[in-house]
Design a protein around this motif. Structure first.
Motif, short mmCIF file in Angstrom:
data_model
loop_
_atom_site.label_atom_id
_atom_site.label_comp_id
_atom_site.label_asym_id
_atom_site.label_seq_id
_atom_site.Cartn_x
_atom_site.Cartn_y
_atom_site.Cartn_z
N GLY A 37 0.91 -1.26 0.15
CA GLY A 37 -0.16 -0.12 0.02
C GLY A 37 0.67 1.28 0.07
N GLN A 38 0.83 1.81 -1.12
CA GLN A 38 1.73 3.16 -1.22
C GLN A 38 0.94 4.24 -1.21
N HIS A 39 1.02 5.22 -0.19
CA HIS A 39 0.51 6.86 -0.24
C HIS A 39 -0.93 6.14 -0.05
N VAL A 40 -1.45 5.25 0.67
CA VAL A 40 -3.01 5.18 0.87
C VAL A 40 -3.70 6.01 1.65
N GLU A 41 -4.49 6.86 1.18
CA GLU A 41 -5.42 8.15 1.58
C GLU A 41 -6.22 7.45 2.57
N TYR A 42 -6.22 7.59 3.94
CA TYR A 42 -6.99 7.09 4.81
C TYR A 42 -8.08 7.94 5.76
N VAL A 43 -7.86 9.31 5.36
CA VAL A 43 -8.68 10.18 6.08
C VAL A 43 -8.60 11.62 5.21
N ASN A 44 -9.35 12.43 5.32
CA ASN A 44 -9.18 13.88 4.73
C ASN A 44 -9.57 14.75 5.98
N GLU A 45 -8.67 15.57 6.57
CA GLU A 45 -9.04 16.41 7.85
C GLU A 45 -8.94 17.80 7.40
N ASN A 46 -10.23 18.37 6.95
CA ASN A 46 -10.46 19.79 6.54
C ASN A 46 -9.30 20.11 5.25
N GLY A 47 -9.58 19.35 4.59
CA GLY A 47 -8.67 19.40 3.17
C GLY A 47 -7.23 19.05 3.40
N VAL A 48 -6.86 18.38 4.39
CA VAL A 48 -5.70 17.72 4.45
C VAL A 48 -5.70 16.31 4.37
N PRO A 49 -5.26 15.85 3.42
CA PRO A 49 -5.16 14.34 3.19
C PRO A 49 -4.11 13.67 3.84
N TYR A 113 -1.67 19.34 19.53
CA TYR A 113 -2.20 18.24 20.27
C TYR A 113 -3.67 18.58 20.61
N PRO A 114 -4.60 17.70 20.64
CA PRO A 114 -4.15 16.25 20.53
C PRO A 114 -4.62 15.69 19.05
N ALA A 115 -4.51 16.46 17.94
CA ALA A 115 -4.80 16.11 16.76
C ALA A 115 -4.14 14.79 16.32
N GLN A 116 -2.67 14.65 16.66
CA GLN A 116 -2.08 13.48 16.26
C GLN A 116 -2.55 12.28 16.70
N ALA A 117 -3.09 12.18 18.04
CA ALA A 117 -3.49 11.08 18.68
C ALA A 117 -4.91 10.73 17.85
N ILE A 118 -5.62 11.71 17.58
CA ILE A 118 -6.98 11.52 16.70
C ILE A 118 -6.84 10.89 15.52
N ASP A 119 -5.86 11.42 14.73
CA ASP A 119 -5.33 10.89 13.61
C ASP A 119 -5.00 9.25 13.57
N ALA A 120 -4.22 8.90 14.52
CA ALA A 120 -3.87 7.73 14.56
C ALA A 120 -5.05 6.83 15.03
N ARG A 121 -5.74 7.26 15.97
CA ARG A 121 -7.17 6.41 16.07
C ARG A 121 -8.08 6.22 14.94
N ASN A 122 -7.90 7.16 13.94
CA ASN A 122 -8.91 7.21 12.71
C ASN A 122 -7.76 6.27 11.99
N ALA A 123 -6.70 6.09 11.86
CA ALA A 123 -6.02 5.15 10.88
C ALA A 123 -6.28 3.64 11.43
N VAL A 124 -6.34 3.55 12.85
CA VAL A 124 -6.82 2.31 13.38
C VAL A 124 -8.32 1.87 12.69
N ARG A 125 -9.35 2.47 12.78
CA ARG A 125 -10.45 2.62 12.32
C ARG A 125 -10.58 2.34 10.61
N TYR A 126 -9.54 3.20 10.09
CA TYR A 126 -9.63 2.58 8.49
C TYR A 126 -9.19 1.39 8.51
N ILE A 127 -8.18 0.76 9.07
CA ILE A 127 -7.63 -0.46 8.74
C ILE A 127 -8.56 -1.54 9.17
N ARG A 128 -9.29 -1.33 10.14
CA ARG A 128 -10.54 -2.25 10.59
C ARG A 128 -11.64 -2.35 9.52
N LEU A 129 -11.99 -1.25 8.92
CA LEU A 129 -13.03 -1.04 8.04
C LEU A 129 -12.58 -1.75 6.70
#
Length: 306
Positions: A37-49, A113-129
């Motif tokens: 998986g190369q450069h897989v976009e997992y979320v877009n936060e307010n225009g920031v992929p 902070y705490p945006a980075q932790a929120i992003d990591a948690r959304n990455a976990v969710r994306y992988i699960r999905l």
């Protein structure tokens, strides 16, 4: 020989005797990894992929297996990450039988902070999905990271439902079974915590930027907010934690991990600390067969009963 779409099992093996040639035995269980998986976009936060890089294990006998997943947050002093920087080293972990997803977070220049932790948690969710697509067992997830990524992994494991306002995948859990923290920048409570940061705790320092450009020298409260140990007590819901830290870390002082370990032990949390003798801030010594065996055993223990 007939030309057709051969199945592996049906293809006749070459068995001629060749003078001087050496035949090497194999089992089919020799482990390798692929950059799937190369450069897989997992979320877009307010225009920031935000993207992730995915490494998948394989063997000849099990080319399409389903594996546990380690979501790894690449450190960067909370600044813009070089996400693929440790792909070769993390491939060693993948070859132990884990899908490894290296995740990008919003850097401190655009989201404190705490945006980075929120992003990591959304990455976990994306992988699960997308577990089927990525050959992941969604019930077996570990959160990990190094340096600022170790800080992010710890807070990712502490937040639980506190990020409902930025949950990009409603109904999908971000919980993990364990946390692996490599030399994490987890505390700003003592002078010299970052021995090579000349502007330590000033507004333009990495930790100051992470708190929105704050002067942390003037705010004990903000220092405690950014320090992991201040968020842990006997009632804290926290998965088991494995910590590695070098004894000559010039960037993040070893005492940061030692103090976190002692606090977790004092309040009865499951934690292991390994001090890597002579280790600086990262390096190949954190990915040796000995260290990988410790990681492998820790992860397997986290999954007992699942």
């Amino acid at each position: 020989m007939e030309v057709k779409e051969w199945k592996y099992e049906d293809f006749p093996e070459f068995d001629e005797s060749v003078e001087g040639a050496v035949v090497l035995d194999t089992t089919g269980d020799e482990a390798g990894s692929r950059y799937t998986g190369q450069h897989v976009e997992y979320v877009n936060e307010n225009g920031v992929p935000l993207h992730m890089e995915i490494i998948t294990p394989f063997t000849r006998n099990n080319p399409e297996g389903v594996y546990p997943c380690v979501v790894f947050v690449q450190g960067s002093a909370w600044m813009k990450q070089d996400v693929p920087a440790q792909l070769p080293l993390l491939a060693r972990l993948a070859e132990r039988g884990y899908v490894v997803a290296i995740v990008e977070y919003r850097h401190s220049g655009i989201a404190p902070y705490p945006a980075q932790a929120i992003d990591a948690r959304n990455a976990v969710r994306y992988i699960r999905l997308h577990a089927v697509e990525f050959h992941v067992d969604p019930e077996r997830m570990i959160l990990s990271g190094d340096s600022s990524g170790g800080h992010t992994a710890m807070f990712g494991g502490l937040r639980h439902n506190d990020d409902t306002d930025e949950n990009q995948f409603p109904g999908v859990s971000a919980e993990v079974s364990g946390i692996i923290n490599y030399y994490g920048s987890v505390s700003v409570l003592f002078d010299g915590a970052n021995p090579s940061t000349l502007n330590y705790k000033l507004p333009d320092s990495p930790e100051g930027m992470e708190m929105g450009g704050a002067n942390l020298r003037e705010s004990r409260e903000l220092c405690e907010e950014l320090s992991v140990e201040c968020h842990i007590n006997k009632d804290t819901d926290l998965a088991p934690v494995l910590i590695f830290h070098g004894t000559k870390d010039r960037t993040v002082h070893t005492r940061q991990s030692v103090d976190l370990y002692r606090k977790m032990k004092a309040v009865g949390k499951k934690v292991q600390l390994y001090l890597v003798k002579g280790g600086d801030h990262g390096g190949a010594e954190f990915w040796t067969p000995e260290v990988l065996a410790i990681v492998d055993a820790f992860i397997k223990d986290c999954f007992k009963g699942i």
